[in-house]
Design a protein around this motif. Sequence first.
Motif, mmCIF file in Angstrom:
data_model
loop_
_atom_site.group_PDB
_atom_site.id
_atom_site.type_symbol
_atom_site.label_atom_id
_atom_site.label_comp_id
_atom_site.label_asym_id
_atom_site.label_seq_id
_atom_site.Cartn_x
_atom_site.Cartn_y
_atom_site.Cartn_z
ATOM 1 N N TRP A 1 11.746 -3.413 0.153
ATOM 2 C CA TRP A 1 10.479 -4.134 0.127
ATOM 3 C C TRP A 1 9.305 -3.402 -0.582
ATOM 4 O O TRP A 1 8.629 -3.770 -1.458
ATOM 5 C CB TRP A 1 9.834 -4.356 1.500
ATOM 6 C CG TRP A 1 8.633 -5.330 1.501
ATOM 7 C CD1 TRP A 1 8.421 -6.615 1.276
ATOM 8 C CD2 TRP A 1 7.513 -4.671 1.644
ATOM 9 N NE1 TRP A 1 7.152 -6.961 1.348
ATOM 10 C CE2 TRP A 1 6.618 -5.655 1.676
ATOM 11 C CE3 TRP A 1 6.928 -3.335 2.208
ATOM 12 C CZ2 TRP A 1 4.993 -5.711 1.916
ATOM 13 C CZ3 TRP A 1 5.308 -3.229 2.327
ATOM 14 C CH2 TRP A 1 4.737 -4.288 2.319
ATOM 15 N N GLU A 2 9.033 -1.826 -0.176
ATOM 16 C CA GLU A 2 8.079 -1.106 -0.681
ATOM 17 C C GLU A 2 8.364 -0.896 -2.353
ATOM 18 O O GLU A 2 7.384 -1.043 -3.065
ATOM 19 C CB GLU A 2 8.274 0.218 -0.107
ATOM 20 C CG GLU A 2 7.681 0.175 1.422
ATOM 21 C CD GLU A 2 7.611 1.444 2.202
ATOM 22 O OE1 GLU A 2 6.867 1.652 3.153
ATOM 23 O OE2 GLU A 2 7.989 2.554 1.512
ATOM 24 N N SER B 1 7.413 -4.370 -4.043
ATOM 25 C CA SER B 1 6.140 -4.649 -4.076
ATOM 26 C C SER B 1 5.255 -3.479 -4.994
ATOM 27 O O SER B 1 4.277 -3.940 -5.339
ATOM 28 C CB SER B 1 5.606 -4.615 -2.683
ATOM 29 O OG SER B 1 5.644 -3.255 -2.074
ATOM 30 N N GLN C 1 4.082 -0.702 -4.018
ATOM 31 C CA GLN C 1 2.675 -0.154 -3.339
ATOM 32 C C GLN C 1 2.969 1.347 -3.427
ATOM 33 O O GLN C 1 3.858 1.902 -2.903
ATOM 34 C CB GLN C 1 2.653 -0.745 -2.049
ATOM 35 C CG GLN C 1 1.464 -0.438 -1.200
ATOM 36 C CD GLN C 1 0.234 -1.028 -1.632
ATOM 37 O OE1 GLN C 1 0.463 -2.284 -2.038
ATOM 38 N NE2 GLN C 1 -0.914 -0.118 -1.606
ATOM 39 N N LEU C 2 1.937 1.979 -3.741
ATOM 40 C CA LEU C 2 1.800 3.580 -3.886
ATOM 41 C C LEU C 2 0.688 4.019 -3.242
ATOM 42 O O LEU C 2 -0.408 3.444 -3.388
ATOM 43 C CB LEU C 2 2.162 4.086 -5.052
ATOM 44 C CG LEU C 2 3.320 3.776 -5.992
ATOM 45 C CD1 LEU C 2 3.174 4.453 -7.392
ATOM 46 C CD2 LEU C 2 4.622 4.490 -5.155
ATOM 47 N N HIS C 3 0.830 5.127 -2.496
ATOM 48 C CA HIS C 3 -0.511 5.662 -2.000
ATOM 49 C C HIS C 3 -0.668 7.335 -2.583
ATOM 50 O O HIS C 3 0.295 7.860 -2.474
ATOM 51 C CB HIS C 3 -0.353 5.619 -0.611
ATOM 52 C CG HIS C 3 -0.230 4.563 0.256
ATOM 53 N ND1 HIS C 3 -1.658 3.772 0.399
ATOM 54 C CD2 HIS C 3 0.717 3.510 0.752
ATOM 55 C CE1 HIS C 3 -1.140 2.567 1.145
ATOM 56 N NE2 HIS C 3 0.345 2.399 0.923
ATOM 57 N N HIS D 1 -8.775 1.369 -5.390
ATOM 58 C CA HIS D 1 -7.452 0.417 -5.270
ATOM 59 C C HIS D 1 -7.258 0.153 -6.954
ATOM 60 O O HIS D 1 -8.384 -0.242 -7.542
ATOM 61 C CB HIS D 1 -7.825 -1.066 -4.743
ATOM 62 C CG HIS D 1 -6.658 -1.910 -4.767
ATOM 63 N ND1 HIS D 1 -5.348 -1.639 -4.226
ATOM 64 C CD2 HIS D 1 -6.455 -3.058 -5.802
ATOM 65 C CE1 HIS D 1 -4.514 -2.602 -4.445
ATOM 66 N NE2 HIS D 1 -5.167 -3.656 -5.514
ATOM 67 N N GLU E 1 -4.665 -1.434 -10.190
ATOM 68 C CA GLU E 1 -3.595 -2.517 -10.418
ATOM 69 C C GLU E 1 -3.134 -1.909 -11.644
ATOM 70 O O GLU E 1 -3.701 -1.723 -12.833
ATOM 71 C CB GLU E 1 -4.200 -3.929 -10.547
ATOM 72 C CG GLU E 1 -4.544 -4.462 -9.269
ATOM 73 C CD GLU E 1 -5.073 -5.820 -9.574
ATOM 74 O OE1 GLU E 1 -5.587 -6.905 -8.708
ATOM 75 O OE2 GLU E 1 -5.344 -6.306 -10.739
ATOM 76 N N PHE F 1 1.696 -3.865 -9.935
ATOM 77 C CA PHE F 1 1.750 -2.875 -9.176
ATOM 78 C C PHE F 1 0.599 -2.595 -8.459
ATOM 79 O O PHE F 1 -0.306 -2.298 -9.052
ATOM 80 C CB PHE F 1 2.824 -1.377 -9.569
ATOM 81 C CG PHE F 1 3.874 -1.904 -10.202
ATOM 82 C CD1 PHE F 1 4.076 -1.980 -11.551
ATOM 83 C CD2 PHE F 1 5.111 -1.847 -9.329
ATOM 84 C CE1 PHE F 1 5.183 -2.355 -12.149
ATOM 85 C CE2 PHE F 1 6.359 -1.971 -10.055
ATOM 86 C CZ PHE F 1 6.215 -2.280 -11.316
ATOM 87 N N HIS F 2 0.396 -2.259 -7.219
ATOM 88 C CA HIS F 2 -0.745 -2.071 -6.432
ATOM 89 C C HIS F 2 -0.860 -0.658 -5.886
ATOM 90 O O HIS F 2 0.188 -0.052 -5.439
ATOM 91 C CB HIS F 2 -0.946 -2.822 -5.255
ATOM 92 C CG HIS F 2 -1.147 -4.239 -5.576
ATOM 93 N ND1 HIS F 2 -2.261 -4.784 -6.036
ATOM 94 C CD2 HIS F 2 -0.193 -5.259 -5.699
ATOM 95 C CE1 HIS F 2 -1.993 -6.215 -6.521
ATOM 96 N NE2 HIS F 2 -0.713 -6.511 -6.268
ATOM 97 N N VAL F 3 -1.710 0.247 -6.482
ATOM 98 C CA VAL F 3 -1.919 1.730 -6.141
ATOM 99 C C VAL F 3 -3.219 1.905 -5.226
ATOM 100 O O VAL F 3 -4.171 1.638 -5.878
ATOM 101 C CB VAL F 3 -1.813 2.517 -7.356
ATOM 102 C CG1 VAL F 3 -1.780 3.866 -6.878
ATOM 103 C CG2 VAL F 3 -0.360 2.128 -8.014
ATOM 104 N N ASP F 4 -3.346 2.670 -4.080
ATOM 105 C CA ASP F 4 -4.416 2.900 -3.434
ATOM 106 C C ASP F 4 -4.428 4.669 -3.359
ATOM 107 O O ASP F 4 -3.559 5.387 -3.183
ATOM 108 C CB ASP F 4 -4.243 2.575 -1.984
ATOM 109 C CG ASP F 4 -4.643 1.242 -1.798
ATOM 110 O OD1 ASP F 4 -4.073 0.498 -0.913
ATOM 111 O OD2 ASP F 4 -5.164 0.628 -2.673
#
Length: 824
Positions: free
Chosen positions: A23-24, A27, A29-31, A104, A106, A116-119
């Motif tokens: 799932w990760e 999606s 999603q990176l931090h 945040h 994109e 992809f979403h990156v925080d």
Amino acid sequence: MFSWREDPGAQCLLLSLLLLTAWEVGSGQLHYSVSEEAKHGTFVGRIAQDLGLELAELVPRLFRVASKTHGDLLEVNLQNGILFVNSRIDREELCGWSSECSIHLEVIVDRPLQVFHVDVEVKDINDNAPVFPMAVKNLFISESRQPGSRFSLEGASDADIGTNSLLTYSLDSTEYFTLKVKSNDEEIKSLGLVLKKNLNREDTPKHYLLITAIDGGKPELTGTTQLKITVLDVNDNAPAFERTIYKVRLFENAPNSTLVVTVNATDLDEGVNKDIVYSFNTDMSTDILSKFHLDPVNGQISVKGNIDFEESKSYEIHVEATDKGNPPMSDHCTVLLEIVDINDNLPELVIKSLSLPVLEDSPLSTVIALISVSDRDSGVNGEVTCSLTAHVPFKLVSTYKNYYSLVLDSALDRESVSSYELVVTARDGGSPSLWATASVSVEVADVNDNAPAFAQSEYTVFVRENNPPGCHIFTVSARDVDAQENALVSYSLVERRVGERALSSYVSVHAESGKVYALQPLDREELELLHFQVSARDAGVPPLGSNVTLQVFVLDENDNAPALLTSRVGGIGGAVSELVPRSVGAGHVVAKVRAVDADSGYNAWLSYELQPGTGGARIPFRVGLYTGEISTTRALDEVDAARHRLLVLVKDHGEPSLTATATVLVSLVESGQAPKASSRASAGATSPEAALVDVNVYLIIAICAVSSLLVLTLLLYTALRCSAPPPEGACGPGKPTLVCSSAMGSWSYSKQRQQRVCSGEELPKTDLMAFSPSLPPCPISRDREEKQDVDVDHSVKVSNFYLFFPKCLFHSSMFPLFWKYVNS
């Protein structure tokens, strides 16, 4: 390591881990994390690799990073797929007091489209020192306060978070005070100053302490504030305001008694020490004191003067709350009053005239005046636009901001419009809009662009001859539509020669009034028509002028008596002697009286009358009324006297009539005694009669043609001239004399250079007689006497034919008389 087939729990745990990992990755999603204030280019993370993207496909798939609010802080190098710091990152600016702070991002790629979403977490560093709200804090403590009394202080603040914002306080060493910090459940620390021992105002009235705040960062940062403690006597509880600062907005022009704000303070004491009195600070300006009122009991501040935004946009009002203790204690608060503008000021116009009046030949774009506009309001209420009266030859040109020039837009003509009343309107942008107007009176100055003009190009003037010298005969008038000296007209004669003399010897013109005067009596027999021009010129520079033509006709007066022509045979005393045979029959012409009149027209029309003889004797002779021929009335006989003295009265038809008398001596002789005279008379009569008879037919035809043309011309000329009566002079250049019914039952007009024919006021006649000027008398020598008699007789007959032909033309009963006259 274990058998997943034998352990169902292990199987479930492994399956959950695999699903979470999948799932990760799906999606995207990176931090990441980065410290604030990191330098440009600082490494953040291998974003392409972490997202499972090949470096070679970053550009073809249009790899891009976007952020809604902070897209320029971080950037990706498309060559190596590394996310790095692009510009300065300030955590306090991004997130303020929030404990969590992240950016945040994109990440978007195409073919196929993936998001992809990156925080990126922004970590705090200790870059902010503690700050106290006041550098110097004043405290008033009564000396009656007991040890252990606590005085609340406002602590310092640190913009950092976490351990970087954890503050510790320290106080300078003192025997009277100590510093205590309390923490509540929300981890908010309350700072207080605690009294350790009693104060003595007489020993130490003031204490100065320094408080230091130290944060928990590495390295440590500090902030300080100074406490200034004043020891008071007795009253140990001061009033306290609910708020130290009140912020209020008030519209300008608020009416008196409008409530601005109510300040409120409380006192923990009791009795009179609790009663509070509100007042303005003693250092308050007189302007604030004149505009606002503070109720000392309830703390209400209200309006009592004019509040004008243009005078002051804000007010800072300091209020004191003082109790009634002994000694009294007080507290202070500040009211920050912001004045809100309304559109209450009209635009202001200032007009400076530069060039007035304006010459009518001024070129276009000539600057007439400068105009400046202003409005004391602010914002759109102070934005001003200008406009000008419509349909005028001027316009407004904006030169700089609120400055305009009034310039000439089209040509001027003073003779059409001599002045303009312009209205300049300035209007602001408020709602509702306000406007102001200013009037500009622009006078158009004259230039000499119009020449004097006469009403007619030519005037016809009739003046009777023998006028008195200096007589006013006419007035010329020219009008110049210019103004002042450009319209000042002067008149003068256009000099020329009239025969041998100058025109100025006959007439003159007054330079200012334009009156024309005859300088000497005019003689029609010498001058029938005086034709000249009068010039009118203005006083402009250069002067302009025009001319008018005057035709002065001199009307005839009956000032010449008939003049007798010299006879062929001289008699005694100028009498004419004729010898007549007794054998002649009735109608025989025995003599002829010849006379001329230098006048013209009716004044030159001569008639002949035979005066009755002495003793009433009947005379056998008569004289032709208009021919002057003396003829026998019957056949002579023996009883007639041998000598007859005939007096012939010759008179004209003027008013009054002038006369001359001719004496004719007729001697009756026997037929044989006067052959020479008879032959001479026969020669004198026969020869012309024969010549006249030969041309009778041709003469009658020619005369009829000429006379018909003359009558038609006279009728047309009369119709044209009578429709517009000529102007009259001061000397009474009178209307031509009307000849009414005469002895012949006809009337006539004088035929001069210009002929006029009118109908009289009496009963009109159908007869018409036209006259030519009579021949002037001239001396005739004896040698040429006989030939002259024939010529004069012939000319008189021809002239008389012109006199009588129209009458014969209109009266058929006169035709035999006309035919007899022609044959004679």
